[in-house]
Design a protein around this motif. Structure first.
Motif, PDB file in Angstrom:
ATOM      1  N   ALA A  76      -8.804   1.937  12.183  1.00  0.00           N
ATOM      2  CA  ALA A  76      -8.401   0.579  11.821  1.00  0.00           C
ATOM      3  C   ALA A  76      -8.968   0.200  10.448  1.00  0.00           C
ATOM      4  N   VAL A  77     -10.203   0.612  10.181  1.00  0.00           N
ATOM      5  CA  VAL A  77     -10.836   0.339   8.885  1.00  0.00           C
ATOM      6  C   VAL A  77     -10.045   1.012   7.760  1.00  0.00           C
ATOM      7  N   LEU A  78      -9.611   2.246   8.003  1.00  0.00           N
ATOM      8  CA  LEU A  78      -8.828   2.966   6.991  1.00  0.00           C
ATOM      9  C   LEU A  78      -7.521   2.236   6.690  1.00  0.00           C
ATOM     10  N   GLU A  79      -6.927   1.645   7.701  1.00  0.00           N
ATOM     11  CA  GLU A  79      -5.691   0.903   7.477  1.00  0.00           C
ATOM     12  C   GLU A  79      -5.944  -0.321   6.605  1.00  0.00           C
ATOM     13  N   ILE A  80      -7.026  -1.046   6.879  1.00  0.00           N
ATOM     14  CA  ILE A  80      -7.387  -2.203   6.054  1.00  0.00           C
ATOM     15  C   ILE A  80      -7.643  -1.748   4.613  1.00  0.00           C
ATOM     16  N   ALA A  81      -8.349  -0.623   4.488  1.00  0.00           N
ATOM     17  CA  ALA A  81      -8.694  -0.101   3.167  1.00  0.00           C
ATOM     18  C   ALA A  81      -7.457   0.333   2.389  1.00  0.00           C
ATOM     19  N   GLU A  82      -6.504   0.944   3.067  1.00  0.00           N
ATOM     20  CA  GLU A  82      -5.264   1.373   2.414  1.00  0.00           C
ATOM     21  C   GLU A  82      -4.497   0.166   1.880  1.00  0.00           C
ATOM     22  N   HIS A  83      -4.443  -0.880   2.673  1.00  0.00           N
ATOM     23  CA  HIS A  83      -3.753  -2.104   2.246  1.00  0.00           C
ATOM     24  C   HIS A  83      -4.461  -2.712   1.040  1.00  0.00           C
ATOM     25  N   MET A  84      -5.787  -2.721   1.074  1.00  0.00           N
ATOM     26  CA  MET A  84      -6.577  -3.251  -0.028  1.00  0.00           C
ATOM     27  C   MET A  84      -6.361  -2.424  -1.299  1.00  0.00           C
ATOM     28  N   ALA A  85      -6.272  -1.095  -1.155  1.00  0.00           N
ATOM     29  CA  ALA A  85      -6.062  -0.222  -2.307  1.00  0.00           C
ATOM     30  C   ALA A  85      -4.691  -0.466  -2.938  1.00  0.00           C
ATOM     31  N   THR A  86      -3.700  -0.754  -2.096  1.00  0.00           N
ATOM     32  CA  THR A  86      -2.367  -1.071  -2.611  1.00  0.00           C
ATOM     33  C   THR A  86      -2.419  -2.344  -3.443  1.00  0.00           C
ATOM     34  N   GLU A  87      -3.161  -3.338  -2.953  1.00  0.00           N
ATOM     35  CA  GLU A  87      -3.355  -4.570  -3.724  1.00  0.00           C
ATOM     36  C   GLU A  87      -4.089  -4.271  -5.031  1.00  0.00           C
ATOM     37  N   GLY A  88      -5.025  -3.315  -4.960  1.00  0.00           N
ATOM     38  CA  GLY A  88      -5.804  -2.936  -6.140  1.00  0.00           C
ATOM     39  C   GLY A  88      -4.944  -2.365  -7.253  1.00  0.00           C
ATOM     40  N   GLY A  89      -3.789  -1.835  -6.875  1.00  0.00           N
ATOM     41  CA  GLY A  89      -2.886  -1.306  -7.893  1.00  0.00           C
ATOM     42  C   GLY A  89      -2.446  -2.377  -8.873  1.00  0.00           C
ATOM     43  N   GLN A  90      -2.533  -3.644  -8.440  1.00  0.00           N
ATOM     44  CA  GLN A  90      -2.145  -4.752  -9.307  1.00  0.00           C
ATOM     45  C   GLN A  90      -3.129  -4.962 -10.458  1.00  0.00           C
ATOM     46  N   LEU A  91      -4.299  -4.321 -10.378  1.00  0.00           N
ATOM     47  CA  LEU A  91      -5.261  -4.411 -11.482  1.00  0.00           C
ATOM     48  C   LEU A  91      -4.670  -3.848 -12.766  1.00  0.00           C
TER      49      LEU A  91
END
Length: 211
Positions: A62-77
């Motif tokens: 479940a943590v990995l799923e949260i992290a993957e979603h966060m990394a996708t948002e990070g692409g906006q950097l």
């Protein structure tokens, strides 16, 4: 959206699944990652451990799923550097906005980023890939920026763009994860940003900023 056993989750199931992820995220903000148990997440979400296991193999999954979603948002950097100039006053503005956006992203995702850093440091390739996905969104843009300045004769030809960009991103990540620590050194948040932006500007352009 599927369950662990491959069944398609309905609207209600998807809502339950998201609630479990939201509760887990909240718990990571106040508890050490290793202390978070399935039964506690399920209880907080108002459901059972059996329901949790319908959607996730374990807490780490479940943590990995949260992290993957966060990394996708990070692409906006990447947007902080797209089409931006590093010349003159515009260059100083670019450096400041990059620092502001990077620090803000880290503050917003502090809890999950701590878990990602921990997993990456322990050699878990899944967490390492997520960390690099976030950092690459800035690193690759900085490589392009230094390379372009170099091609125009504004940066010394002996400079290695990848080495400079990698060093700056590693510095940004280290500072971002240590933001609270600066206060113990007597550095206010408002003082941190312009000084960090100065280092970024110097790193990319080799010059003091024009303010």
């Amino acid at each position: 959206m599927r369950t662990v056993d491959g069944r398609v989750a309905g609207r209600r199931g998807q809502a339950t699944r998201q609630k479990l992820l939201d509760c887990l995220s909240e718990m990571l903000s106040s508890s050490p990652y290793r202390d978070v148990k399935v039964i506690d997440v399920a209880r907080k979400a108002g459901t059972s451990p059996a329901t949790f296991y319908q959607y996730f193999p374990d807490v780490e999954g479940a943590v990995l799923e949260i992290a993957e979603h966060m990394a996708t948002e990070g692409g906006q950097l990447t947007r902080l550097l797209e089409g931006r100039s590093w010349v003159g006053k515009a260059g100083w503005q670019t450096a400041q906005e990059l620092v502001e956006g990077f620090l803000e992203f880290w503050r917003k995702n502090d809890a999950i980023l701590r878990v990602v850093d921990l997993g990456a440091a322990e050699g878990d390739k899944r967490f390492y890939k997520i960390r690099m996905k976030i950092l690459n969104s800035v690193n690759n843009s900085l490589v392009d920026a230094v390379t372009e300045l170099q091609s125009k004769g504004k940066v010394d030809k002996d400079v290695n763009p990848a080495a400079v960009a990698g060093s700056l991103v590693a510095m940004l990540a280290a500072v971002a994860s240590h933001q609270k620590g600066f206060q113990t050194w007597g550095v206010k948040q408002a003082e941190l940003k312009p000084n960090l932006a100065l280092l970024v500007h110097l790193g990319v352009t080799g010059k003091k900023p024009t303010k």
